[in-house]
Write a protein that holds these residues in place. Structure first.
Motif, PDB file in Angstrom:
ATOM      1  N   ASN B 118       0.852  -1.195   0.000  1.00  0.00           N
ATOM      2  CA  ASN B 118       0.000   0.000   0.000  1.00  0.00           C
ATOM      3  C   ASN B 118       0.880   1.235   0.000  1.00  0.00           C
ATOM      4  O   ASN B 118       1.254   1.764   1.035  1.00  0.00           O
ATOM      5  CB  ASN B 118      -0.939   0.020   1.197  1.00  0.00           C
ATOM      6  N   VAL B 119       1.204   1.679  -1.190  1.00  0.00           N
ATOM      7  CA  VAL B 119       2.216   2.727  -1.317  1.00  0.00           C
ATOM      8  C   VAL B 119       1.676   4.088  -0.904  1.00  0.00           C
ATOM      9  O   VAL B 119       2.402   4.913  -0.348  1.00  0.00           O
ATOM     10  CB  VAL B 119       2.747   2.747  -2.758  1.00  0.00           C
ATOM     11  N   ASN B 120       0.391   4.369  -1.161  1.00  0.00           N
ATOM     12  CA  ASN B 120      -0.132   5.679  -0.795  1.00  0.00           C
ATOM     13  C   ASN B 120      -0.058   5.930   0.707  1.00  0.00           C
ATOM     14  O   ASN B 120       0.213   7.056   1.128  1.00  0.00           O
ATOM     15  CB  ASN B 120      -1.570   5.841  -1.281  1.00  0.00           C
ATOM     16  N   SER B 121      -0.288   4.905   1.515  1.00  0.00           N
ATOM     17  CA  SER B 121      -0.207   5.158   2.959  1.00  0.00           C
ATOM     18  C   SER B 121       1.247   5.438   3.366  1.00  0.00           C
ATOM     19  O   SER B 121       1.504   6.245   4.260  1.00  0.00           O
ATOM     20  CB  SER B 121      -0.802   3.997   3.764  1.00  0.00           C
ATOM     21  N   LYS B 122       2.196   4.820   2.659  1.00  0.00           N
ATOM     22  CA  LYS B 122       3.608   5.146   2.933  1.00  0.00           C
ATOM     23  C   LYS B 122       3.957   6.553   2.462  1.00  0.00           C
ATOM     24  O   LYS B 122       4.744   7.258   3.097  1.00  0.00           O
ATOM     25  CB  LYS B 122       4.520   4.124   2.241  1.00  0.00           C
ATOM     26  N   ILE B 123       3.379   6.946   1.340  1.00  0.00           N
ATOM     27  CA  ILE B 123       3.631   8.307   0.833  1.00  0.00           C
ATOM     28  C   ILE B 123       3.116   9.334   1.840  1.00  0.00           C
ATOM     29  O   ILE B 123       3.810  10.284   2.200  1.00  0.00           O
ATOM     30  CB  ILE B 123       2.954   8.507  -0.548  1.00  0.00           C
ATOM     31  N   LEU B 124       1.884   9.126   2.278  1.00  0.00           N
ATOM     32  CA  LEU B 124       1.294  10.042   3.263  1.00  0.00           C
ATOM     33  C   LEU B 124       2.169  10.110   4.515  1.00  0.00           C
ATOM     34  O   LEU B 124       2.422  11.193   5.057  1.00  0.00           O
ATOM     35  CB  LEU B 124      -0.120   9.553   3.612  1.00  0.00           C
ATOM     36  N   ASP B 125       2.658   8.959   4.934  1.00  0.00           N
ATOM     37  CA  ASP B 125       3.456   8.890   6.152  1.00  0.00           C
ATOM     38  C   ASP B 125       4.782   9.661   6.023  1.00  0.00           C
ATOM     39  O   ASP B 125       5.102  10.502   6.863  1.00  0.00           O
ATOM     40  CB  ASP B 125       3.723   7.410   6.471  1.00  0.00           C
ATOM     41  N   PHE B 126       5.550   9.407   4.977  1.00  0.00           N
ATOM     42  CA  PHE B 126       6.843  10.108   4.881  1.00  0.00           C
ATOM     43  C   PHE B 126       6.638  11.586   4.612  1.00  0.00           C
ATOM     44  O   PHE B 126       7.382  12.437   5.107  1.00  0.00           O
ATOM     45  CB  PHE B 126       7.796   9.457   3.855  1.00  0.00           C
ATOM     46  N   TYR B 127       5.594  11.912   3.862  1.00  0.00           N
ATOM     47  CA  TYR B 127       5.354  13.321   3.544  1.00  0.00           C
ATOM     48  C   TYR B 127       5.054  14.133   4.805  1.00  0.00           C
ATOM     49  O   TYR B 127       5.647  15.185   5.036  1.00  0.00           O
ATOM     50  CB  TYR B 127       4.209  13.448   2.535  1.00  0.00           C
ATOM     51  N   VAL B 128       4.153  13.590   5.632  1.00  0.00           N
ATOM     52  CA  VAL B 128       3.742  14.322   6.835  1.00  0.00           C
ATOM     53  C   VAL B 128       4.870  14.342   7.872  1.00  0.00           C
ATOM     54  O   VAL B 128       5.130  15.369   8.501  1.00  0.00           O
ATOM     55  CB  VAL B 128       2.461  13.696   7.430  1.00  0.00           C
ATOM     56  N   LYS B 129       5.556  13.219   8.033  1.00  0.00           N
ATOM     57  CA  LYS B 129       6.566  13.139   9.091  1.00  0.00           C
ATOM     58  C   LYS B 129       7.886  13.804   8.719  1.00  0.00           C
ATOM     59  O   LYS B 129       8.567  14.355   9.577  1.00  0.00           O
ATOM     60  CB  LYS B 129       6.848  11.665   9.420  1.00  0.00           C
ATOM     61  N   HIS B 130       8.256  13.723   7.446  1.00  0.00           N
ATOM     62  CA  HIS B 130       9.612  14.163   7.097  1.00  0.00           C
ATOM     63  C   HIS B 130       9.669  15.357   6.149  1.00  0.00           C
ATOM     64  O   HIS B 130      10.575  16.167   6.250  1.00  0.00           O
ATOM     65  CB  HIS B 130      10.391  12.991   6.483  1.00  0.00           C
ATOM     66  N   ILE B 131       8.731  15.445   5.236  1.00  0.00           N
ATOM     67  CA  ILE B 131       8.862  16.495   4.218  1.00  0.00           C
ATOM     68  C   ILE B 131       8.287  17.823   4.710  1.00  0.00           C
ATOM     69  O   ILE B 131       8.965  18.846   4.674  1.00  0.00           O
ATOM     70  CB  ILE B 131       8.190  16.072   2.885  1.00  0.00           C
ATOM     71  N   VAL B 132       7.035  17.806   5.183  1.00  0.00           N
ATOM     72  CA  VAL B 132       6.420  19.072   5.607  1.00  0.00           C
ATOM     73  C   VAL B 132       7.262  19.767   6.685  1.00  0.00           C
ATOM     74  O   VAL B 132       7.551  20.967   6.549  1.00  0.00           O
ATOM     75  CB  VAL B 132       4.962  18.876   6.089  1.00  0.00           C
ATOM     76  N   PRO B 133       7.706  19.054   7.741  1.00  0.00           N
ATOM     77  CA  PRO B 133       8.518  19.758   8.742  1.00  0.00           C
ATOM     78  C   PRO B 133       9.848  20.267   8.160  1.00  0.00           C
ATOM     79  O   PRO B 133      10.422  21.215   8.698  1.00  0.00           O
ATOM     80  CB  PRO B 133       8.785  18.685   9.810  1.00  0.00           C
ATOM     81  N   GLY B 134      10.303  19.651   7.080  1.00  0.00           N
ATOM     82  CA  GLY B 134      11.571  20.072   6.488  1.00  0.00           C
ATOM     83  C   GLY B 134      11.469  21.309   5.613  1.00  0.00           C
ATOM     84  O   GLY B 134      12.459  22.011   5.409  1.00  0.00           O
ATOM     85  N   ILE B 135      10.287  21.587   5.088  1.00  0.00           N
ATOM     86  CA  ILE B 135      10.173  22.703   4.133  1.00  0.00           C
ATOM     87  C   ILE B 135       9.385  23.884   4.686  1.00  0.00           C
ATOM     88  O   ILE B 135       9.258  24.899   4.001  1.00  0.00           O
ATOM     89  CB  ILE B 135       9.519  22.257   2.792  1.00  0.00           C
ATOM     90  N   THR B 136       8.831  23.745   5.907  1.00  0.00           N
ATOM     91  CA  THR B 136       8.015  24.842   6.448  1.00  0.00           C
ATOM     92  C   THR B 136       8.587  25.322   7.779  1.00  0.00           C
ATOM     93  O   THR B 136       9.213  24.552   8.508  1.00  0.00           O
ATOM     94  CB  THR B 136       6.562  24.388   6.715  1.00  0.00           C
ATOM     95  N   PRO B 137       8.338  26.596   8.126  1.00  0.00           N
ATOM     96  CA  PRO B 137       8.708  27.069   9.464  1.00  0.00           C
ATOM     97  C   PRO B 137       7.767  26.452  10.505  1.00  0.00           C
ATOM     98  O   PRO B 137       6.596  26.225  10.207  1.00  0.00           O
ATOM     99  CB  PRO B 137       8.529  28.586   9.372  1.00  0.00           C
ATOM    100  N   PRO B 138       8.285  26.184  11.715  1.00  0.00           N
ATOM    101  CA  PRO B 138       7.474  25.482  12.737  1.00  0.00           C
ATOM    102  C   PRO B 138       6.443  26.394  13.392  1.00  0.00           C
ATOM    103  O   PRO B 138       6.477  26.641  14.584  1.00  0.00           O
ATOM    104  CB  PRO B 138       8.530  25.008  13.734  1.00  0.00           C
ATOM    105  N   LEU B 139       5.510  26.884  12.582  1.00  0.00           N
ATOM    106  CA  LEU B 139       4.513  27.848  13.049  1.00  0.00           C
ATOM    107  C   LEU B 139       3.105  27.325  12.850  1.00  0.00           C
ATOM    108  O   LEU B 139       2.868  26.542  11.937  1.00  0.00           O
ATOM    109  CB  LEU B 139       4.571  29.125  12.206  1.00  0.00           C
ATOM    110  N   ASP B 140       2.174  27.811  13.677  1.00  0.00           N
ATOM    111  CA  ASP B 140       0.750  27.671  13.390  1.00  0.00           C
ATOM    112  C   ASP B 140       0.267  29.036  12.927  1.00  0.00           C
ATOM    113  O   ASP B 140       0.077  29.935  13.742  1.00  0.00           O
ATOM    114  CB  ASP B 140      -0.004  27.202  14.643  1.00  0.00           C
ATOM    115  N   ASP B 141       0.109  29.225  11.626  1.00  0.00           N
ATOM    116  CA  ASP B 141      -0.306  30.533  11.106  1.00  0.00           C
ATOM    117  C   ASP B 141      -1.798  30.557  10.779  1.00  0.00           C
ATOM    118  O   ASP B 141      -2.289  31.535  10.217  1.00  0.00           O
ATOM    119  CB  ASP B 141       0.536  30.943   9.900  1.00  0.00           C
ATOM    120  N   GLY B 142      -2.495  29.444  11.091  1.00  0.00           N
ATOM    121  CA  GLY B 142      -3.943  29.421  10.897  1.00  0.00           C
ATOM    122  C   GLY B 142      -4.374  29.167   9.464  1.00  0.00           C
ATOM    123  O   GLY B 142      -5.557  29.033   9.198  1.00  0.00           O
ATOM    124  N   ASN B 143      -3.413  29.076   8.539  1.00  0.00           N
ATOM    125  CA  ASN B 143      -3.773  28.856   7.130  1.00  0.00           C
ATOM    126  C   ASN B 143      -3.986  27.369   6.863  1.00  0.00           C
ATOM    127  O   ASN B 143      -3.320  26.765   6.021  1.00  0.00           O
ATOM    128  CB  ASN B 143      -2.673  29.422   6.224  1.00  0.00           C
TER     129      ASN B 143
END
Lengths: 286, 286
Positions: B118-143
């Motif tokens: 089940n590749v999509n669940s792995k994609i979702l997992d690495f994206y949320v855990k590793h990619i988003v925190p790597g490319i965004t500032p650690p803020l809650d901007d409400g967007n």
């Protein structure tokens, strides 16, 4: 615009900041046009009633896409943001499911968020009639969903770009209200003079040059190693991902003039409900 | 892939054609990551149950977005296309409202469209855990809406890119079935040998170089006239629109290995239901 970064209204309304946002939106618009240009024209998706049996609607396939996507985005409170305007009338969209964000008040009149000029219907019109046929091959390739998904992305980006004119107007008005007030108060308002106050031909000329260069970079070919391939205009036209003249022409003929309409329309209503004492104080500043 | 352009299966499955699509998808992926990086991390949108009162669901805000967008796209027949895979289980999505497109049969087994991995669940997992925190500032901007909209776009593009491995496998298998057959038929299948047959380290090395250069161009700064600004790595890191190392690392650590999983998984099942006479004929070719 990121309205919730803790900055106050004067920072958010600085002309540098607004220009930065407009320049950034150029990238989004060019890239979403390039994505759309991968598919055929698919004329059928723009024709009213072409899918009336399947959709149970006299509208077009694209209007169905706009309605469905905007209905969902409305639930996620998109249209409570001061820089977002829906193509579907707001009263036909569902209410947000989560609480609203606290936005600083940046524009004069909340009602001004929906300018009397219905700009979104004009955006939809020029996009479907002039832009899509200019950037796509005249084919029906059956990719109706892919094409309309990209159309919605382009339209949303164009709508943000053009309605940003209201922030430009507010920023310019606040920097020299005395210059604007006489033209707003004349009867009828002197729209030509107002347009003159916000128009900078040299800025527009630079914008078109910048846009052409960006479209060359984003829409051109890359070498196998990902560096930008140096191509002549003729080679780019044959091999590029998008027709650069169409991108430049869209800004020159539609985006810039419609933004100006939004800007002037906003200014005309800028003094609605403003007390005379405030107007006098502004005039006294001159 | 545009499956309906009138070409036959052998043209659509040419390795050059598939490579062209994969290279084109790099642009889409990089650009959608850049769009996501405009907003804060907004960690809350990835937490299960963080909006349980508003959404009446124990899932996350992002899962709600995936479900709503995929429900609509399912109606527009997106998941009937052989290169599209939904994150939401297909049985939870509505049926298409319009008739299906006639696609040429390109893959061996229609069932193979939903690989056992089940590749999509792995994609979702690495994206949320590793990619988003790597490319965004650690803020809650409400967007939350803007961020999740871009997340869905990135995820859909990543899913297409990674599942394209099935077309790569089919193309390589057909070009030399005799090389693959013994490893598929051995018990258990020799996954290492199969991976070896489809892996080209020099192609992967070139891909990462190309990706880095593309990310420099798309994510770098432009001069006021829209030409690409020449920046050092340090300047890019400080001023660019995205962290280039994150883009390269995502491909190196996740996209390439997961694509290989899809490719090998497809090959393992490539002979399911194939008559012995066909297998013998293929082996006779060697």
């Amino acid at each position: 615009m990121n309205f919730t970064s803790g900055e106050d209204a004067s920072q958010l309304l600085s002309l540098d900041r607004i220009r930065g946002q407009l320049i950034r939106l150029e990238d989004t618009i060019i890239f979403s046009l390039i994505e759309r240009a991968q598919f055929g024209l698919n004329e059928k998706i723009y024709q009213a009633g072409a899918f009336k049996d399947e959709l149970d609607s006299q509208g077009s396939w694209l209007e169905w896409f706009l309605y469905e996507i905007e209905s969902f985005h409305a639930k996620a409170r998109r249209y409570t943001s001061p820089d977002e305007h829906s193509f579907t009338p707001l009263e036909k969209l569902p209410k947000p499911v989560i609480g609203l964000q606290a936005y600083p008040t940046l524009l004069h009149d909340p009602a001004a968020r929906h300018p009397s000029v219905n700009v979104n219907s004009k955006i939809l019109d020029f996009y479907v009639k002039h832009i899509v046929p200019g950037i796509t091959p005249p084919l029906d390739d059956g990719n109706y969903g892919s094409a309309a998904t990209r159309d919605v992305e382009v339209l949303q980006a164009l709508s943000r770009r053009i309605h940003f004119g209201m922030f430009v107007s507010e920023s310019k008005f606040l920097s020299a209200p005395q210059d604007f007030i006489p033209h707003i108060l004349s009867n009828p308002p002197n729209t030509e003079a107002l347009a003159g106050l916000i128009t900078k031909p040299e800025v527009e000329a630079k914008l078109l040059i910048r846009l052409r260069n960006k479209a060359r970079v984003y829409g051109g070919e890359m070498n196998a190693d990902g560096t930008v391939m140096e191509l002549s205009d003729a080679e780019l036209k044959a091999r590029g991902k998008i027709d650069i003249e169409q991108v430049v022409g869209m800004y020159r003929d539609w985006v810039i003039p419609l933004t100006k309409d939004v800007e002037v329309d906003y200014l005309i209503h800028r003094l609605d409900g403003v007390p005379r004492s405030q107007i006098d104080a502004w005039l006294g500043q001159s």
